[in-house]
Motif scaffolding. Structure first.
Motif, PDB file in Angstrom:
ATOM      1  N   LEU A  38       0.833  -1.210   0.000  1.00  0.00           N
ATOM      2  CA  LEU A  38       0.000   0.000   0.000  1.00  0.00           C
ATOM      3  C   LEU A  38       0.866   1.257   0.000  1.00  0.00           C
ATOM      4  O   LEU A  38       0.599   2.214  -0.737  1.00  0.00           O
ATOM      5  CB  LEU A  38      -0.946   0.000   1.200  1.00  0.00           C
ATOM      6  N   ARG A  39       1.887   1.257   0.807  1.00  0.00           N
ATOM      7  CA  ARG A  39       2.812   2.395   0.869  1.00  0.00           C
ATOM      8  C   ARG A  39       3.464   2.627  -0.488  1.00  0.00           C
ATOM      9  O   ARG A  39       3.619   3.768  -0.932  1.00  0.00           O
ATOM     10  CB  ARG A  39       3.860   2.101   1.933  1.00  0.00           C
ATOM     11  N   THR A  40       3.840   1.560  -1.164  1.00  0.00           N
ATOM     12  CA  THR A  40       4.498   1.664  -2.464  1.00  0.00           C
ATOM     13  C   THR A  40       3.566   2.261  -3.514  1.00  0.00           C
ATOM     14  O   THR A  40       4.006   3.053  -4.356  1.00  0.00           O
ATOM     15  CB  THR A  40       5.008   0.278  -2.908  1.00  0.00           C
ATOM     16  N   ILE A  41       2.290   1.921  -3.456  1.00  0.00           N
ATOM     17  CA  ILE A  41       1.314   2.515  -4.385  1.00  0.00           C
ATOM     18  C   ILE A  41       1.257   4.027  -4.178  1.00  0.00           C
ATOM     19  O   ILE A  41       1.255   4.797  -5.146  1.00  0.00           O
ATOM     20  CB  ILE A  41      -0.077   1.876  -4.210  1.00  0.00           C
ATOM     21  N   VAL A  42       1.228   4.455  -2.934  1.00  0.00           N
ATOM     22  CA  VAL A  42       1.195   5.892  -2.639  1.00  0.00           C
ATOM     23  C   VAL A  42       2.447   6.569  -3.196  1.00  0.00           C
ATOM     24  O   VAL A  42       2.381   7.635  -3.821  1.00  0.00           O
ATOM     25  CB  VAL A  42       1.055   6.141  -1.122  1.00  0.00           C
ATOM     26  N   ILE A  43       3.606   5.943  -2.993  1.00  0.00           N
ATOM     27  CA  ILE A  43       4.862   6.502  -3.493  1.00  0.00           C
ATOM     28  C   ILE A  43       4.839   6.574  -5.019  1.00  0.00           C
ATOM     29  O   ILE A  43       5.264   7.581  -5.612  1.00  0.00           O
ATOM     30  CB  ILE A  43       6.063   5.667  -2.997  1.00  0.00           C
ATOM     31  N   LEU A  44       4.328   5.535  -5.673  1.00  0.00           N
ATOM     32  CA  LEU A  44       4.251   5.522  -7.137  1.00  0.00           C
ATOM     33  C   LEU A  44       3.373   6.655  -7.653  1.00  0.00           C
ATOM     34  O   LEU A  44       3.763   7.398  -8.574  1.00  0.00           O
ATOM     35  CB  LEU A  44       3.715   4.162  -7.616  1.00  0.00           C
ATOM     36  N   VAL A  45       2.207   6.830  -7.055  1.00  0.00           N
ATOM     37  CA  VAL A  45       1.290   7.895  -7.484  1.00  0.00           C
ATOM     38  C   VAL A  45       1.914   9.273  -7.245  1.00  0.00           C
ATOM     39  O   VAL A  45       1.881  10.147  -8.120  1.00  0.00           O
ATOM     40  CB  VAL A  45      -0.073   7.760  -6.758  1.00  0.00           C
ATOM     41  N   ALA A  48       4.799   9.809  -9.727  1.00  0.00           N
ATOM     42  CA  ALA A  48       4.270  10.019 -11.079  1.00  0.00           C
ATOM     43  C   ALA A  48       3.729  11.440 -11.230  1.00  0.00           C
ATOM     44  O   ALA A  48       3.926  12.086 -12.269  1.00  0.00           O
ATOM     45  CB  ALA A  48       3.190   8.992 -11.390  1.00  0.00           C
ATOM     46  N   ALA A  49       3.075  11.946 -10.191  1.00  0.00           N
ATOM     47  CA  ALA A  49       2.556  13.316 -10.235  1.00  0.00           C
ATOM     48  C   ALA A  49       3.697  14.327 -10.319  1.00  0.00           C
ATOM     49  O   ALA A  49       3.638  15.285 -11.102  1.00  0.00           O
ATOM     50  CB  ALA A  49       1.681  13.597  -9.012  1.00  0.00           C
ATOM     51  N   ILE A  50       4.744  14.112  -9.551  1.00  0.00           N
ATOM     52  CA  ILE A  50       5.893  15.026  -9.573  1.00  0.00           C
ATOM     53  C   ILE A  50       6.560  15.014 -10.947  1.00  0.00           C
ATOM     54  O   ILE A  50       6.886  16.064 -11.505  1.00  0.00           O
ATOM     55  CB  ILE A  50       6.898  14.659  -8.458  1.00  0.00           C
ATOM     56  N   VAL A  51       6.757  13.829 -11.514  1.00  0.00           N
ATOM     57  CA  VAL A  51       7.375  13.726 -12.843  1.00  0.00           C
ATOM     58  C   VAL A  51       6.481  14.364 -13.904  1.00  0.00           C
ATOM     59  O   VAL A  51       6.948  15.087 -14.791  1.00  0.00           O
ATOM     60  CB  VAL A  51       7.689  12.246 -13.188  1.00  0.00           C
ATOM     61  N   THR A  52       5.177  14.142 -13.795  1.00  0.00           N
ATOM     62  CA  THR A  52       4.231  14.709 -14.759  1.00  0.00           C
ATOM     63  C   THR A  52       4.223  16.227 -14.699  1.00  0.00           C
ATOM     64  O   THR A  52       4.394  16.904 -15.715  1.00  0.00           O
ATOM     65  CB  THR A  52       2.810  14.162 -14.506  1.00  0.00           C
ATOM     66  N   PHE A  53       4.035  16.763 -13.503  1.00  0.00           N
ATOM     67  CA  PHE A  53       3.951  18.218 -13.368  1.00  0.00           C
ATOM     68  C   PHE A  53       5.290  18.907 -13.613  1.00  0.00           C
ATOM     69  O   PHE A  53       5.330  20.074 -13.989  1.00  0.00           O
ATOM     70  CB  PHE A  53       3.370  18.608 -12.011  1.00  0.00           C
TER      71      PHE A  53
END
Length: 141
Positions: A38-45, A48-53
């Motif tokens: 669960l923690r890893t999913i949060v880190i992935l999201v 991904a947001a940081i890389v996208t923005f």
């Protein structure tokens, strides 16, 4: 200051401390591997947001092969570390688990010298030894 390695390293330490506290609370009543997932999913999201923005997306095919291999190995080591860390938090006290986890500082000094050719001064090695001794004094009761 925001561009210095010291600033980012201090932030990393602060977030690592929060990781131990939040993780200890969060893993209660859950299987540690599932909590890590669960923690890893949060880190992935979040990442991904940081890389996208930040506009930093690029094709993995553009990443040099050597870099990709070592990033994969780093990811595997991170995953193994997290699984072990959450298991340790589940069965131990956060105030004991976190210092032992920080023995990674000692291991990085040793591995950095052995594999990366990094050289530490006598003063630096004294600090590494004090970190190891401090870990023992804090973690074992």
């Amino acid at each position: 200051m925001a561009l210095s390695w010291q600033f980012w390293a201090l932030l990393a330490a602060a977030f690592a401390a929060l990781t131990a506290i939040f993780g200890k609370i969060g893993v209660a009543g859950l299987q540690s591997d599932y909590a890590t997932f669960l923690r890893t999913i949060v880190i992935l999201v979040m990442t991904a947001a940081i890389v996208t923005f930040g506009g930093h997306w690029r094709s993995p095919a553009e990443v040099p092969g050597r870099a990709l291999v070592f990033l994969i190995l780093s990811g595997l080591a991170t995953g193994a570390s997290w699984l072990c860390y959450f298991r340790a938090l589940q069965i131990g006290q956060a105030s004991q688990v976190a210092p032992v986890d920080k023995l990674s500082v000692v291991l990085v000094a040793l591995f950095g010298g052995a594999f990366l050719g990094e050289r530490l001064s006598f003063q630096n090695w004294t600090g590494v030894a004090l970190i190891a001794a401090g870990t023992i004094l804090v973690a074992w009761r």
